[in-house]
Design a protein around this motif. Structure first.
Motif, PDB file in Angstrom:
ATOM      1  N   GLU A 295     158.280 -35.007  78.805  1.00 52.96           N
ATOM      2  CA  GLU A 295     158.144 -36.370  78.829  1.00 52.96           C
ATOM      3  C   GLU A 295     157.893 -37.153  80.183  1.00 52.96           C
ATOM      4  OE1 GLU A 295     162.347 -36.926  79.152  1.00 52.96           O
ATOM      5  OE2 GLU A 295     160.937 -35.433  78.199  1.00 52.96           O
ATOM      6  N   ILE A 296     158.145 -36.243  81.397  1.00 56.76           N
ATOM      7  CA  ILE A 296     158.007 -36.607  82.639  1.00 56.76           C
ATOM      8  C   ILE A 296     156.977 -36.007  83.543  1.00 56.76           C
ATOM      9  CG2 ILE A 296     159.334 -37.268  84.901  1.00 56.76           C
ATOM     10  CD1 ILE A 296     161.811 -37.625  83.204  1.00 56.76           C
ATOM     11  N   PHE A 297     155.867 -36.906  83.980  1.00 60.24           N
ATOM     12  CA  PHE A 297     155.203 -36.057  84.817  1.00 60.24           C
ATOM     13  C   PHE A 297     155.324 -36.623  86.261  1.00 60.24           C
ATOM     14  CE2 PHE A 297     152.985 -36.563  80.670  1.00 60.24           C
ATOM     15  CZ  PHE A 297     152.397 -35.342  80.591  1.00 60.24           C
ATOM     16  N   ALA A 298     154.826 -35.623  87.119  1.00 60.27           N
ATOM     17  CA  ALA A 298     155.015 -35.965  88.680  1.00 60.27           C
ATOM     18  C   ALA A 298     153.691 -35.383  89.346  1.00 60.27           C
ATOM     19  CB  ALA A 298     156.129 -35.268  89.439  1.00 60.27           C
ATOM     20  N   ILE A 299     153.078 -36.570  90.294  1.00 59.06           N
ATOM     21  CA  ILE A 299     151.922 -36.248  90.667  1.00 59.06           C
ATOM     22  C   ILE A 299     152.053 -36.668  92.353  1.00 59.06           C
ATOM     23  CG2 ILE A 299     150.573 -36.462  88.587  1.00 59.06           C
ATOM     24  CD1 ILE A 299     149.921 -39.241  89.483  1.00 59.06           C
ATOM     25  N   GLY A 300     150.775 -36.243  93.134  1.00 58.56           N
ATOM     26  CA  GLY A 300     150.758 -36.785  94.424  1.00 58.56           C
ATOM     27  C   GLY A 300     151.603 -35.962  95.239  1.00 58.56           C
ATOM     28  N   ASP A 301     152.084 -36.730  96.217  1.00 61.77           N
ATOM     29  CA  ASP A 301     153.190 -36.312  97.451  1.00 61.77           C
ATOM     30  C   ASP A 301     154.373 -36.054  96.843  1.00 61.77           C
ATOM     31  OD1 ASP A 301     151.111 -36.264  99.481  1.00 61.77           O
ATOM     32  OD2 ASP A 301     151.601 -38.390  99.889  1.00 61.77           O
ATOM     33  N   THR A 302     154.637 -36.386  95.670  1.00 64.97           N
ATOM     34  CA  THR A 302     155.892 -36.213  94.971  1.00 64.97           C
ATOM     35  C   THR A 302     156.031 -34.730  94.448  1.00 64.97           C
ATOM     36  OG1 THR A 302     155.791 -38.417  94.170  1.00 64.97           O
ATOM     37  CG2 THR A 302     157.444 -36.851  93.019  1.00 64.97           C
ATOM     38  N   VAL A 303     155.044 -33.803  94.253  1.00 64.23           N
ATOM     39  CA  VAL A 303     155.123 -32.417  93.770  1.00 64.23           C
ATOM     40  C   VAL A 303     154.485 -31.501  94.672  1.00 64.23           C
ATOM     41  CG1 VAL A 303     154.870 -33.612  91.596  1.00 64.23           C
ATOM     42  CG2 VAL A 303     152.854 -32.526  92.712  1.00 64.23           C
ATOM     43  N   ALA A 304     155.066 -30.234  94.348  1.00 63.71           N
ATOM     44  CA  ALA A 304     154.318 -29.060  94.934  1.00 63.71           C
ATOM     45  C   ALA A 304     153.748 -28.209  93.995  1.00 63.71           C
ATOM     46  CB  ALA A 304     155.530 -28.284  95.594  1.00 63.71           C
ATOM     47  N   ILE A 305     152.540 -27.868  94.061  1.00 66.14           N
ATOM     48  CA  ILE A 305     151.821 -26.923  93.066  1.00 66.14           C
ATOM     49  C   ILE A 305     150.774 -26.369  93.598  1.00 66.14           C
ATOM     50  CG2 ILE A 305     150.182 -29.066  92.374  1.00 66.14           C
ATOM     51  CD1 ILE A 305     150.388 -28.061  89.716  1.00 66.14           C
ATOM     52  N   THR A 306     150.336 -25.076  93.302  1.00 71.72           N
ATOM     53  CA  THR A 306     149.583 -24.270  93.841  1.00 71.72           C
ATOM     54  C   THR A 306     148.242 -24.539  93.196  1.00 71.72           C
ATOM     55  OG1 THR A 306     149.947 -22.431  92.628  1.00 71.72           O
ATOM     56  CG2 THR A 306     151.063 -22.605  94.563  1.00 71.72           C
ATOM     57  N   GLY A 307     147.136 -24.406  94.089  1.00 71.41           N
ATOM     58  CA  GLY A 307     145.795 -24.395  93.540  1.00 71.41           C
ATOM     59  C   GLY A 307     145.351 -23.037  93.163  1.00 71.41           C
ATOM     60  N   PRO A 308     143.780 -23.021  92.762  1.00 69.67           N
ATOM     61  CA  PRO A 308     143.261 -21.781  92.314  1.00 69.67           C
ATOM     62  C   PRO A 308     143.280 -20.479  93.247  1.00 69.67           C
ATOM     63  CG  PRO A 308     141.773 -23.813  91.839  1.00 69.67           C
ATOM     64  CD  PRO A 308     142.925 -24.097  92.932  1.00 69.67           C
ATOM     65  N   THR A 309     143.434 -21.010  94.445  1.00 68.59           N
ATOM     66  CA  THR A 309     143.249 -19.878  95.490  1.00 68.59           C
ATOM     67  C   THR A 309     144.828 -19.268  95.744  1.00 68.59           C
ATOM     68  OG1 THR A 309     143.293 -21.352  97.286  1.00 68.59           O
ATOM     69  CG2 THR A 309     141.226 -20.508  96.552  1.00 68.59           C
ATOM     70  N   GLY A 310     145.928 -19.988  95.037  1.00 73.05           N
ATOM     71  CA  GLY A 310     147.128 -19.785  95.602  1.00 73.05           C
ATOM     72  C   GLY A 310     147.498 -20.617  96.725  1.00 73.05           C
ATOM     73  N   ASP A 311     146.934 -21.539  97.195  1.00 64.69           N
ATOM     74  CA  ASP A 311     147.430 -22.232  98.276  1.00 64.69           C
ATOM     75  C   ASP A 311     147.917 -23.538  97.752  1.00 64.69           C
ATOM     76  OD1 ASP A 311     146.448 -20.425 100.054  1.00 64.69           O
ATOM     77  OD2 ASP A 311     144.370 -21.435 100.150  1.00 64.69           O
ATOM     78  N   GLN A 312     148.851 -24.008  98.312  1.00 68.79           N
ATOM     79  CA  GLN A 312     149.301 -25.654  98.177  1.00 68.79           C
ATOM     80  C   GLN A 312     148.277 -26.378  98.049  1.00 68.79           C
ATOM     81  OE1 GLN A 312     153.092 -25.873  98.211  1.00 68.79           O
ATOM     82  NE2 GLN A 312     152.889 -27.829  97.103  1.00 68.79           N
ATOM     83  N   VAL A 313     148.267 -27.147  96.887  1.00 70.76           N
ATOM     84  CA  VAL A 313     147.375 -28.288  96.770  1.00 70.76           C
ATOM     85  C   VAL A 313     147.804 -29.373  97.934  1.00 70.76           C
ATOM     86  CG1 VAL A 313     146.764 -30.122  95.242  1.00 70.76           C
ATOM     87  CG2 VAL A 313     147.012 -28.015  94.263  1.00 70.76           C
ATOM     88  N   PRO A 314     146.994 -29.622  98.709  1.00 73.74           N
ATOM     89  CA  PRO A 314     147.106 -30.605  99.913  1.00 73.74           C
ATOM     90  C   PRO A 314     147.536 -32.200  99.310  1.00 73.74           C
ATOM     91  CG  PRO A 314     144.881 -30.561  99.564  1.00 73.74           C
ATOM     92  CD  PRO A 314     145.463 -29.492  98.453  1.00 73.74           C
ATOM     93  N   GLY A 315     148.312 -32.852 100.205  1.00 69.37           N
ATOM     94  CA  GLY A 315     148.816 -34.037  99.903  1.00 69.37           C
ATOM     95  C   GLY A 315     147.887 -35.255 100.429  1.00 69.37           C
ATOM     96  N   ILE A 316     146.667 -34.916  99.804  1.00 66.79           N
ATOM     97  CA  ILE A 316     145.662 -36.232 100.145  1.00 66.79           C
ATOM     98  C   ILE A 316     145.162 -36.817  99.083  1.00 66.79           C
ATOM     99  CG2 ILE A 316     144.852 -34.440 102.192  1.00 66.79           C
ATOM    100  CD1 ILE A 316     142.827 -33.260 100.102  1.00 66.79           C
ATOM    101  N   ALA A 317     144.490 -37.891  99.167  1.00 64.36           N
ATOM    102  CA  ALA A 317     143.953 -38.647  98.331  1.00 64.36           C
ATOM    103  C   ALA A 317     143.237 -38.222  96.986  1.00 64.36           C
ATOM    104  CB  ALA A 317     143.145 -39.985  98.650  1.00 64.36           C
ATOM    105  N   PRO A 318     142.168 -37.528  97.459  1.00 57.95           N
ATOM    106  CA  PRO A 318     141.376 -36.681  96.283  1.00 57.95           C
ATOM    107  C   PRO A 318     142.226 -35.695  95.199  1.00 57.95           C
ATOM    108  CG  PRO A 318     140.216 -36.603  98.197  1.00 57.95           C
ATOM    109  CD  PRO A 318     141.442 -37.180  98.459  1.00 57.95           C
ATOM    110  N   ALA A 319     143.396 -35.292  95.787  1.00 59.29           N
ATOM    111  CA  ALA A 319     144.245 -34.266  95.117  1.00 59.29           C
ATOM    112  C   ALA A 319     145.236 -35.538  94.048  1.00 59.29           C
ATOM    113  CB  ALA A 319     145.200 -33.607  95.912  1.00 59.29           C
ATOM    114  N   ALA A 320     145.565 -36.506  94.724  1.00 62.60           N
ATOM    115  CA  ALA A 320     146.543 -37.199  93.669  1.00 62.60           C
ATOM    116  C   ALA A 320     145.773 -37.881  92.638  1.00 62.60           C
ATOM    117  CB  ALA A 320     147.101 -38.341  94.713  1.00 62.60           C
TER     118      ALA A 320
END
Length: 432
Positions: A295-320
């Motif tokens: 029941e708890i979601f976390a997004i933006g700079d609060t989280v670490a998650i990998t993208g399709p290429t295996g790289d870290q999703v950057p902490g930028i506005a479009p990602a959030a």
């Protein structure tokens, strides 16, 4: 169908939080948006407030005004200090508790000093409007102090500006301060030549803009040097004092140090007692939920998650924004009794950084742009994402004026009284 409105609490009114609010429109839900400031900030242009190019009102908007047409949305100006997950309550600093059925953590990040928190007062970072006006004040006061200084050493220290960290923020600050000194302020002073100011960009890694392709990084390096910026690579800062900065056993006298070397997440992971990475970011599930708390979601700079290429999703506005939209969609499907959407998939829309008023670099992956064309695209992209026609026109006109006349209209020394004892014994007025 639910017999009562579902309670959604969103902590954080940044890009991700507001995107989640937007995506939840039309649902049978009571939404509470909590933020410790009453405004939404367009952080990509924060450095332009710090360098006197834009005013605070051009990049920030009252949150209540942004959601005033949404009767189901309540806004609380408060600081969250914890979460009682078993009771499904958010704990505020005054002890008040706000209940939720679904919680979205979009609490952002703050700058980190890697164990040297005592440096913060000497080398401010750039995350809030308060940070920006503090830095602007210090930059402008440095020139005023240099104008009044008799001792050559003190004058040189005041005309030395050190930026620690060569990511996009550090590069943008360095380039703009160099232009401020060499173009905007040069005709305004009589006893000093502001064009002799030293702007030094210090980076512990092997190149600037490490998140960009190497050829764009090299271009940005040369462009900064052409502006007069001294780029120091592979040198970690080991000490910051009121008298100067030390890196690689070299002490450099300076009165202005700006920190752009790294960020750490909020305390959200500690609130829940869940696993986090070295920067404090929660290691979320593929659907952006916190492990053990569906029941708890976390997004933006609060989280670490990998993208399709295996790289870290950057902490930028479009990602959030993408994460906020995904969470809103997931919540909506849950409330309608529909299957969950596929796992979150980040779509990288490119990396942008400006070097000076006519130079920028853009990395779209296969397509890379640099120079004047990249600068125009960078400008249009940022204007597009500003909120409201008034802000877009105001920023566009400010940039046009800077482009044509080398003038920056927000050169005001504000936020408290000028420390006159450190400028000159006979200067007693307050700058406003």
């Amino acid at each position: 169908m639910l017999s009562h409105a579902h309670r959604v609490v969103i902590v954080g009114g940044g890009f991700g939080g507001l995107e989640a609010v937007s995506g939840l429109a039309g649902l049978r839900a009571e939404i509470t948006l909590i933020d410790q400031r009453n405004y939404h900030l367009f952080q990509p242009l924060l450095y332009q407030v710090a360098t006197a190019s834009l005013s605070t009102s051009e990049i920030a908007w009252p949150i209540r005004n942004l959601v005033r047409g949404r009767s189901e949305v309540s806004t609380l100006l408060a600081t969250v200090t914890g979460i009682d997950a078993s009771a499904r309550q958010v704990i505020l600093s005054d002890g008040e508790r706000v209940g939720y059925d679904t919680l979205v953590l979009a609490t952002g990040a703050q700058h980190t000093y890697f164990g040297h928190d005592d440096w913060e007062g000497i080398a401010p970072g750039l995350k809030t409007l308060e940070d920006a006006t503090t830095i602007r004040r210090r930059i402008l006061l440095a020139f005023e102090r240099a104008e009044r200084a008799v001792d050559p050493g003190r004058q040189a220290a005041n005309l030395t500006f050190v930026i620690v960290g060569a990511g996009p923020t550090g590069v943008e600050l360095a380039g703009t301060i160099a232009e401020l000194a060499r173009s905007t302020l040069a005709p305004d002073f009589r006893r000093i030549d502001t064009r002799t100011a030293r702007v030094i960009l210090v980076e512990a890694g092997p190149r600037i803009l490490p998140g960009f392709a190497e050829d764009l990084s090299a271009y940005a390096h040369k462009a900064l040097e052409a502006l007069g910026v001294e780029v120091v690579l592979e040198r970690a800062v080991t000490n910051c004092t009121a008298d100067g900065v030390t890196f690689a056993d070299t002490f450099l006298p300076t009165r202005t140090i700006i920190w752009a070397a790294g960020v750490k997440a909020s305390a959200a992971a500690a609130w829940l007692g869940v696993t986090a990475d070295r920067a404090g970011r929660i290691l979320v599930e593929p659907d952006l939920t916190v492990p053990g708390y569906p029941e708890i979601f976390a997004i933006g700079d609060t989280v670490a998650i990998t993208g399709p290429t295996g790289d870290q999703v950057p902490g930028i506005a479009p990602a959030a924004k993408q994460e906020g939209a995904y969470v809103a969609k997931t919540i909506g499907r849950r409330l309608r009794g529909k299957p969950a959407p596929p796992p979150f998939r980040y779509c990288h829309q490119g990396s942008l950084a400006t070097i000076g008023k006519r130079l920028a670099v853009i990395d779209f992956g296969r397509v890379r742009l640099r120079g004047s064309l990249a600068w125009w695209i960078w400008g249009f992209a940022h204007i597009y994402f500003l909120i409201g026609l008034k802000s877009r026109l105001s920023v566009a006109l400010s940039w046009l004026w800077i482009h044509l006349r080398d003038q920056r209209g927000s050169r005001l020394i504000t936020q408290g009284e000028v420390p006159t004892d450190k400028i000159s014994p006979d200067l007693h007025s307050t700058a406003r």
